[in-house]
Design an enzyme around this catalytic site. Structure first.
Site, mmCIF file in Angstrom:
data_model
loop_
_atom_site.group_PDB
_atom_site.id
_atom_site.type_symbol
_atom_site.label_atom_id
_atom_site.label_comp_id
_atom_site.label_asym_id
_atom_site.label_seq_id
_atom_site.Cartn_x
_atom_site.Cartn_y
_atom_site.Cartn_z
ATOM 1 N N TRP A 67 0.696 -1.178 0.173
ATOM 2 C CA TRP A 67 0.016 0.061 0.002
ATOM 3 C C TRP A 67 0.987 1.342 -0.030
ATOM 4 C CZ3 TRP A 67 -4.184 -1.140 -1.848
ATOM 5 C CH2 TRP A 67 -5.024 -2.242 -1.497
ATOM 6 N N ASP A 117 -1.274 6.716 6.112
ATOM 7 C CA ASP A 117 -2.429 5.799 5.977
ATOM 8 C C ASP A 117 -2.512 4.974 7.104
ATOM 9 O OD1 ASP A 117 -4.167 3.764 4.925
ATOM 10 O OD2 ASP A 117 -2.873 3.249 3.284
ATOM 11 N N LYS A 123 -11.773 -1.753 6.628
ATOM 12 C CA LYS A 123 -11.004 -2.638 7.611
ATOM 13 C C LYS A 123 -11.361 -2.733 9.093
ATOM 14 C CE LYS A 123 -8.732 -3.047 3.870
ATOM 15 N NZ LYS A 123 -7.620 -2.207 3.352
HETATM 16 C C1 LIG Z 1 -6.952 -1.767 1.993
HETATM 17 C C2 LIG Z 1 -5.969 -0.877 1.985
HETATM 18 C C3 LIG Z 1 -6.002 0.136 1.352
HETATM 19 C C4 LIG Z 1 -7.007 0.421 0.089
HETATM 20 O O1 LIG Z 1 -8.305 0.572 0.399
HETATM 21 P P1 LIG Z 1 -9.199 0.857 -0.610
HETATM 22 O O2 LIG Z 1 -10.257 1.474 0.314
HETATM 23 O O3 LIG Z 1 -9.726 -0.625 -1.169
HETATM 24 O O4 LIG Z 1 -8.536 1.861 -1.793
HETATM 25 C C5 LIG Z 1 -5.001 0.945 1.367
HETATM 26 N N1 LIG Z 1 -4.188 1.261 2.319
HETATM 27 C C6 LIG Z 1 -4.152 0.163 3.366
HETATM 28 C C7 LIG Z 1 -2.991 0.203 4.334
HETATM 29 C C8 LIG Z 1 -5.082 -0.868 3.195
HETATM 30 O O5 LIG Z 1 -4.875 -1.860 4.238
#
Ligand SMILES: *Cc1c(COP(=O)(O)O)cnc(C)c1O
Length: 360
Positions: free
Chosen positions: A101, A171, A195
């Site tokens: 990511w 993030d 998540k």
């Molecule tokens: C799942 C995830 C993403 C992507 O998320 P989307 O909402 O599908 O774009 C980005 N960063 C992390 C750390 C993730 O776990």
């Protein structure tokens, strides 16, 4: 009705209390005669839902008044572009690459400016967090970027990087609301909610107000300008109404549980059950260095691919779902987010223990 223990990395398990409440309100939300899915996002009733959701997340995280909370579409991946579009005044930023990511965000930023790799743990399949105490950060960088919890590889920063005075962008998709944070340590915190917070379809971005300006990169779409969204309290266009409603319920659930300090305690307890088992097991092995282990995502292997596949199949039959590791790493991964009960982790460890006896 029978529910499994769902160890999915995302979309992931939600609190049963929240699902039940939503089910009760499905046909007739509090006397409105309609579902939240069916109502105008400009209605009085909905206004209260979104305002309460914001107030509750502010309360939970202790978000200072000089930070905006935006409920946005496009998931976390959309912010990979929005971050450079809104923040790259000098067209240069530093990225720490701790997994897929972080790498995706870095590659996206390269479309818009100079993204510099400050450190990486790619050399050991992202099984650790690199030393971030003295990074080659230069004065002309607009920000330093991290992925705080690495969903796929199961690592987490235990200490934030020394950004040498630069703004930190994080993030936090897979560790959102899993423990207390000091919002002031960040310029931008954002996470996809599917998540640890709610249903898919939304990212929450918490942004220091002085960074929300009209000075975006030329060509930035109106929808991707944080200013557009901030000026309209996340209601520039139709927001992900139902997702916001469910997230609001999760915030209330977290508050009722005792807030983020209590969640951290519970998450530590749950993770310890699994890590302690892994540390003494002769068959299973955790793949991450101890000091960087995530409380949320726990990858492990047997060292034998056939045995891994057998484990995934048999655990599923036993009501333990979605334990297969990410397709890029193999093995297994148990995601044990806020809503995973301790009993689920205990059942998993019992199952692993039995499996070990039968297969060694
Ligand atoms: C799942 C995830 C993403 C992507 O998320 P989307 O909402 O599908 O774009 C980005 N960063 C992390 C750390 C993730 O776990």
């Amino acid at each position: 009705m029978s529910r499994v223990y769902n160890f999915s990395a995302g979309p992931a398990v939600l609190p049963e209390e929240v699902l039940k409440e939503a089910a009760e309100e499905m046909m007739d939300y509090r006397g409105c005669g309609m579902s939240v899915m069916e109502m105008s996002h400009r209605s009085k009733v909905y206004d209260q839902i979104i305002k309460e959701a914001e107030a509750d997340i502010r309360d939970l995280m202790g978000i200072p008044d000089n930070y905006k909370v935006l409920f946005l579409q496009g998931g976390a991946s959309q912010q990979f572009a929005a971050v450079p579009m809104n923040l790259m005044k000098n067209k240069k930023a530093g990225y720490i690459i701790t997994g897929q990511w972080a790498k995706k965000a870095y590659q996206e930023a390269k479309i818009y400016g100079e993204a510099v790799e400050l450190a990486s743990s790619a050399d050991k399949t992202f099984s650790y967090i690199p030393d971030v105490t003295d990074l080659p950060i230069t004065d002309d960088m607009d920000y330093v970027y991290i992925c705080e919890n690495n969903t796929i590889y199961g690592t987490k920063y235990k200490k934030l990087p020394n950004t040498k005075g630069k703004d930190l962008v994080a993030d936090v998709s897979s560790c959102f609301l899993s423990e207390p944070v000091n919002v002031n340590d960040y310029a931008v915190i954002y996470g996809g909610v599917q998540k640890n917070v709610g249903p898919a379809g939304m990212v929450i971005s918490i942004i220091r107000e002085d960074l929300i300006t009209d000075e975006c990169l030329p060509g930035t779409p109106t929808m991707l300008k944080w200013k557009t969204q901030a000026d309209n309290d996340s209601l520039y266009n139709t927001p992900p109404c139902y997702t916001i409603y469910i997230c609001g319920k999760v915030f209330k659930w977290l508050k009722a549980m005792g807030g983020l300090t209590e969640m951290k305690k519970r998450n530590e307890e749950k993770a310890a059950i699994l890590y302690d088992f892994l540390d003494q097991s002769k068959l299973f092995k955790g793949t991450v260095v101890k000091e960087d282990r995530s409380l949320m995502n726990v990858p492990f292997i047997t060292g034998n691919e056939e045995l891994d596949a057998k484990f995934v199949a048999e655990s599923k039959a036993a009501g333990l779902e979605n334990l297969k590791g990410h397709r890029t790493v193999g093995g297994m991964r148990a995601s044990i987010y806020n809503a995973m009960p301790k009993a689920g982790v205990e059942k998993l460890v019992d199952f692993m223990s039995e499996f070990e006896k039968k297969n060694s």
